[in-house]
Scaffold this motif. Structure first.
Motif, PDB file in Angstrom:
ATOM      1  N   SER A   1      34.031  30.945  40.353  1.00  0.00           N
ATOM      2  CA  SER A   1      34.994  32.040  40.558  1.00  0.00           C
ATOM      3  C   SER A   1      35.992  31.206  41.110  1.00  0.00           C
ATOM      4  O   SER A   1      37.254  31.560  41.147  1.00  0.00           O
ATOM      5  CB  SER A   1      34.292  33.048  42.341  1.00  0.00           C
ATOM      6  OG  SER A   1      33.350  33.587  41.866  1.00  0.00           O
TER       7      SER A   1
ATOM      8  N   THR B   1      38.392  30.078  39.080  1.00  0.00           N
ATOM      9  CA  THR B   1      39.157  31.121  37.459  1.00  0.00           C
ATOM     10  C   THR B   1      40.367  32.002  38.894  1.00  0.00           C
ATOM     11  O   THR B   1      41.278  31.772  38.142  1.00  0.00           O
ATOM     12  CB  THR B   1      38.334  32.173  38.082  1.00  0.00           C
ATOM     13  OG1 THR B   1      37.133  32.120  37.179  1.00  0.00           O
ATOM     14  CG2 THR B   1      39.062  34.002  37.406  1.00  0.00           C
ATOM     15  N   LEU B   2      40.166  31.221  39.695  1.00  0.00           N
ATOM     16  CA  LEU B   2      40.838  32.095  41.302  1.00  0.00           C
ATOM     17  C   LEU B   2      42.213  30.882  40.710  1.00  0.00           C
ATOM     18  O   LEU B   2      43.426  31.425  41.514  1.00  0.00           O
ATOM     19  CB  LEU B   2      40.330  31.976  42.630  1.00  0.00           C
ATOM     20  CG  LEU B   2      41.611  32.018  43.579  1.00  0.00           C
ATOM     21  CD1 LEU B   2      42.407  33.376  43.740  1.00  0.00           C
ATOM     22  CD2 LEU B   2      40.910  32.349  45.067  1.00  0.00           C
TER      23      LEU B   2
ATOM     24  N   THR C   1      44.183  32.238  36.922  1.00  0.00           N
ATOM     25  CA  THR C   1      44.589  32.585  37.064  1.00  0.00           C
ATOM     26  C   THR C   1      45.463  33.731  38.914  1.00  0.00           C
ATOM     27  O   THR C   1      46.484  34.344  38.097  1.00  0.00           O
ATOM     28  CB  THR C   1      43.467  33.802  36.386  1.00  0.00           C
ATOM     29  OG1 THR C   1      42.840  34.230  37.371  1.00  0.00           O
ATOM     30  CG2 THR C   1      42.773  33.279  35.547  1.00  0.00           C
ATOM     31  N   GLY C   2      44.756  32.975  39.619  1.00  0.00           N
ATOM     32  CA  GLY C   2      46.077  34.221  40.888  1.00  0.00           C
ATOM     33  C   GLY C   2      44.787  35.134  40.873  1.00  0.00           C
ATOM     34  O   GLY C   2      45.463  35.663  41.907  1.00  0.00           O
ATOM     35  N   THR C   3      43.691  35.137  40.655  1.00  0.00           N
ATOM     36  CA  THR C   3      43.327  37.111  40.947  1.00  0.00           C
ATOM     37  C   THR C   3      41.234  36.703  41.525  1.00  0.00           C
ATOM     38  O   THR C   3      40.653  34.763  41.535  1.00  0.00           O
ATOM     39  CB  THR C   3      42.584  37.626  39.394  1.00  0.00           C
ATOM     40  OG1 THR C   3      42.437  36.363  38.545  1.00  0.00           O
ATOM     41  CG2 THR C   3      44.470  38.006  38.682  1.00  0.00           C
ATOM     42  N   GLY C   4      41.302  37.233  41.445  1.00  0.00           N
ATOM     43  CA  GLY C   4      39.448  37.037  42.290  1.00  0.00           C
ATOM     44  C   GLY C   4      39.671  37.113  44.081  1.00  0.00           C
ATOM     45  O   GLY C   4      40.538  36.154  44.341  1.00  0.00           O
ATOM     46  N   SER C   5      38.427  36.170  44.195  1.00  0.00           N
ATOM     47  CA  SER C   5      38.414  35.148  45.234  1.00  0.00           C
ATOM     48  C   SER C   5      36.737  34.338  44.880  1.00  0.00           C
ATOM     49  O   SER C   5      36.419  34.325  44.314  1.00  0.00           O
ATOM     50  CB  SER C   5      38.125  36.615  46.270  1.00  0.00           C
ATOM     51  OG  SER C   5      36.579  37.198  46.506  1.00  0.00           O
TER      52      SER C   5
ATOM     53  N   THR D   1      49.183  33.802  44.130  1.00  0.00           N
ATOM     54  CA  THR D   1      49.263  35.294  43.281  1.00  0.00           C
ATOM     55  C   THR D   1      49.804  34.837  41.652  1.00  0.00           C
ATOM     56  O   THR D   1      49.753  35.996  41.326  1.00  0.00           O
ATOM     57  CB  THR D   1      50.027  35.952  44.498  1.00  0.00           C
ATOM     58  OG1 THR D   1      51.407  35.244  43.890  1.00  0.00           O
ATOM     59  CG2 THR D   1      49.879  35.963  45.535  1.00  0.00           C
ATOM     60  N   ARG D   2      49.627  33.699  41.182  1.00  0.00           N
ATOM     61  CA  ARG D   2      50.016  34.093  39.732  1.00  0.00           C
ATOM     62  C   ARG D   2      49.120  32.925  38.946  1.00  0.00           C
ATOM     63  O   ARG D   2      49.068  32.352  40.227  1.00  0.00           O
ATOM     64  CB  ARG D   2      52.268  33.969  39.537  1.00  0.00           C
ATOM     65  CG  ARG D   2      52.144  32.226  40.455  1.00  0.00           C
ATOM     66  CD  ARG D   2      53.743  32.052  39.948  1.00  0.00           C
ATOM     67  NE  ARG D   2      54.369  31.516  40.659  1.00  0.00           N
ATOM     68  CZ  ARG D   2      54.259  29.924  40.124  1.00  0.00           C
ATOM     69  NH1 ARG D   2      53.625  29.839  38.326  1.00  0.00           N
ATOM     70  NH2 ARG D   2      55.195  29.225  41.008  1.00  0.00           N
TER      71      ARG D   2
END
Length: 274
Positions: free
Chosen positions: A217, A220-221, A224-228, A240-241
């Protein structure tokens, strides 16, 4: 990765070569506490070089290191601790020829592609040991990596210094765990070298605990700037990007070896988009 003392270099090599790992960093080269004129690998039981520049290590080690290349492994680096870096800096000042002999042997006898400076001595200015060691390593034809976690502008200046000496900083191993637990690799992308972000399954301080799922995770964060991810694993401010981080590492092999090794390595690979 060093013969003797009940170690199993051959078995370790097989494990590493079956993994997604591309660039193992062997650590650490230290100034011997028992014999301060010697550089030792990991502890005083493994003397490798003396202050004359002579290789005094096991005659089996070069062969072991040659065997390490295979599978996905493309490069191998040798890491110098804080006091190991200071040892080399002192030797450059006192006997540059001996220092260059050591570094040439690191490349030509032991077969390493470069050295990693795991220097955490606090001084990262041009008067720091990382400068003369980098210049000498470049003269010996070695690439460089380092392991920053603070003082970004100082490390940026060091990267530029290496470039000015026609050297190569292959990447920076950014610590995003323990003392660097708040680091976001996206904040370091303008340092002048590729950023390889690192984390830890169980270390301090502050305490860092990451399961394989956490690590997947986390990478990935970062990518990609996504997830937590849980704050026990990382406490930084997420980007955030998407971020162009150049890879990932885990500190340290001994903490994840055994049945969980594949889970951790594959978590990093998947999190990086592999």
């Amino acid at each position: 990765m060093y013969p003797g003392g009940g170690s199993d270099p051959g078995g370790t090599i097989e494990i590493l070569q079956r993994s997604p790992l591309t660039s193992p960093i062997l650590s650490l080269m230290n100034r011997s506490a028992a014999s301060p004129d010697e550089l030792v690998y990991n502890d005083q039981a493994n003397p490798v070089f003396d202050s004359s520049g002579a290789y005094i290590g096991s005659d089996q080690w070069p062969t072991i290191l040659r065997r390490l290349r295979g599978g996905n492994i493309r490069e191998v680096y040798l890491s110098f601790s804080t006091n190991g870096t200071e040892y080399m800096s002192d030797l450059v000042a006192k006997n540059r020829a001996a220092a260059l002999k050591i570094l040439s042997s690191v490349k030509n006898v032991l077969g390493f592609d470069g050295i990693d400076l795991d220097y955490e001595g606090g001084d990262y200015s041009p008067s720091s040991p990382i400068y003369p060691v980098a210049a000498a390593a470049t003269a010996a034809g070695l690439k460089l990596t380092a392991a920053p976690y603070t003082n970004q502008s100082d490390w940026q200046a060091w990267v530029q210094f290496v470039k000015n000496h026609s050297g190569t900083v292959a990447w920076l191993n950014l610590q995003c765990y323990a003392g660097g637990k708040y680091n976001n690799p996206g904040d370091w992308l303008n340092t002048g070298a590729p950023i390889v972000a690192g984390t830890c399954n169980n270390c301090c301080c502050p305490q860092t605990n990451c399961t394989p799922a956490n690590m997947q995770s986390l990478f990935t964060l970062w990518r990609t700037g996504t997830g937590s991810v849980t704050s026990a694993c990382w406490s930084g401010t997420p980007n955030t990007r998407p971020q162009a981080i150049g890879g990932g590492f885990i500190w340290v092999y001994s903490s994840i070896k055994g049945p969980q090794f594949s889970d951790y390595m594959n978590a990093v690979k998947t999190g990086l988009g592999g």
